[in-house]
Design a protein around this motif. Structure first.
Motif, short mmCIF file in Angstrom:
data_model
loop_
_atom_site.label_atom_id
_atom_site.label_comp_id
_atom_site.label_asym_id
_atom_site.label_seq_id
_atom_site.Cartn_x
_atom_site.Cartn_y
_atom_site.Cartn_z
N GLY A 196 0.81 -1.21 0.00
CA GLY A 196 0.00 0.00 0.00
C GLY A 196 0.84 1.26 0.00
N ILE A 197 1.93 1.26 0.79
CA ILE A 197 2.84 2.40 0.80
C ILE A 197 3.47 2.58 -0.57
N SER A 198 3.91 1.47 -1.15
CA SER A 198 4.57 1.51 -2.46
C SER A 198 3.62 2.01 -3.55
N ALA A 199 2.36 1.66 -3.45
CA ALA A 199 1.39 2.10 -4.47
C ALA A 199 1.21 3.61 -4.44
N LEU A 200 1.28 4.21 -3.24
CA LEU A 200 1.10 5.65 -3.13
C LEU A 200 2.40 6.41 -3.38
N GLU A 201 3.48 5.92 -2.79
CA GLU A 201 4.78 6.58 -2.89
C GLU A 201 5.85 5.54 -3.21
N PRO A 202 6.02 5.21 -4.49
CA PRO A 202 6.93 4.12 -4.87
C PRO A 202 8.38 4.34 -4.44
N GLU A 203 8.78 5.59 -4.23
CA GLU A 203 10.18 5.85 -3.91
C GLU A 203 10.50 5.76 -2.42
N LEU A 204 9.50 5.60 -1.57
CA LEU A 204 9.80 5.39 -0.16
C LEU A 204 10.46 4.03 0.02
#
Length: 361
Positions: free
Chosen positions: A130-138
């Motif tokens: 879910g984090i990756s879907a919103l902010e792939p560079e985190l």
């Protein structure tokens, strides 16, 4: 109605513009320039974060701040028509993350938020995908987080410019680099003497302390960095036992980074300790910040009152607005709307008190 406004920061400009649109004559005085470079509004991240603020400020702040995104959408549409300036509004929410060692801080944040907001659908728990879907560079080290979908931010410097242009285009008189020394009923006092108006309005923030002794300054230290290698599309908050770092994207590869909230009225430059902590935390969020350029570092005193909530004090010919603290952009539309009602004789708006403020001796 002829209105004189002391202080052309966020509140002064927004209120002046709304009064002008209602047909009133407006004169603005400010100790700084037309860009507002000396104001807290100029350096702020301009986040619209009712959910994040609810954790420390409680249910009242949450209820009053929740409509902010919709209020700003409407205001910016009107402003574009008046000024021909389009001010960017990022309404894609914000992401809250923590490193594994600080997971307890994230859980504590989530629990406190739920106590205020309940099972609000705008609060969504994130796993790693879910984090990756919103902010792939985190980085992959962030494995849990929150998406606060009802939050956002706006381009504050573009907003201050657009408001100035709209006011001047509409016939407002702008007195830049003219400090107002004190404000009384129907009168603004400068070094050149007293100027009379139907209403005198004090929006000087921390600068109004001499007339409103309860106002105090809360120091905030902020960095503006340019990071072309970083692509974050929404504000990101990093939970930490000592601070909650925020990283807010702006146009032109700029990110505003802050965390500090110091009970001090010092206007001295950013300290080495604060800068080191901000930069090390920033790098831990995205390695691309290692090559970022530090464009500016700022320290400003945000005006606060004893309960850390705004107040609008109104009496015959005199209105004072202050105490936005760190909630400036979040609460400004509500405070301004309440002030306009108070000027019309309706003191039922949020934060309004119909009383005579005792002048400082």
């Amino acid at each position: 109605m002829n209105v004189g406004i002391a202080g052309a920061g966020l509140l002064g400009r927004l209120l002046g513009w709304q009064l002008q649109r209602a047909g009133h004559k407006v004169t603005l005085f400010d100790a700084g320039d037309e860009l507002g470079t000396n104001s807290a509004a100029y350096v702020a991240a301009a986040m619209l974060a009712p959910y994040s603020e609810a954790v420390t400020s409680g249910a009242e702040m949450f209820a009053l701040g929740k409509p902010a995104l919709g209020q700003w959408r409407d205001l910016l549409q009107q402003l574009a028509q008046c000024s021909s300036h389009v001010v960017a509004l990022n309404d894609s929410g914000s992401v809250v993350v923590a490193h594994d060692l600080d997971r307890a801080s994230l859980q504590h944040f989530a629990q406190k938020l739920k106590a205020v907001a309940g099972n609000d659908p705008e609060v969504k728990v994130l796993d790693r995908p879910g984090i990756s879907a919103l902010e792939p560079e985190l980085p992959a080290s962030f494995r849990q987080g929150l998406w606060l979908a009802g939050e956002g931010c706006l381009d504050n410097r573009a907003l201050l410019v657009a408001l100035q242009h709209a006011l001047v285009a509409g016939g407002a008189e702008w007195r830049a680099n003219v400090a107002v020394q004190s404000v009384s009923a129907g009168t603004l006092h400068t070094a050149a003497g007293a100027e009379r108006f139907d209403w005198a309005i004090d929006c000087r923030g921390f600068g109004a302390k001499t007339d409103w002794p309860d106002v105090r300054g809360v120091r905030g230290e902020i960095l503006w960095v340019r990071a072309p290698e970083v692509r974050l599309s929404r504000p990101v908050r990093l939970m930490h036992p000592r601070y909650h770092l925020y990283i807010t994207p702006k146009p032109g590869d700029i990110y505003v980074v802050g965390a500090t909230e110091i009970e001090s009225e010092s206007q001295a430059p950013v300290t080495v300790r604060s800068q080191l902590e901000l930069l090390s935390a920033l790098y831990s969020v995205h390695s691309g910040f290692a090559e970022a350029q530090i464009v500016h570092s700022f320290a400003r005193c945000r005006p606060a009152l004893p309960d850390n909530l705004p107040q609008v004090l109104v009496s015959d010919g005199l209105l004072r607005m202050n105490g936005l603290y760190r909630h400036g952009y979040l609460l400004a539309p509500t405070v301004v709307a309440s002030a306009i009602k108070a000027l019309a004789g309706n003191c039922d708006g949020a934060f309004v008190q119909a009383q005579e403020l005792k002048e400082a001796k």
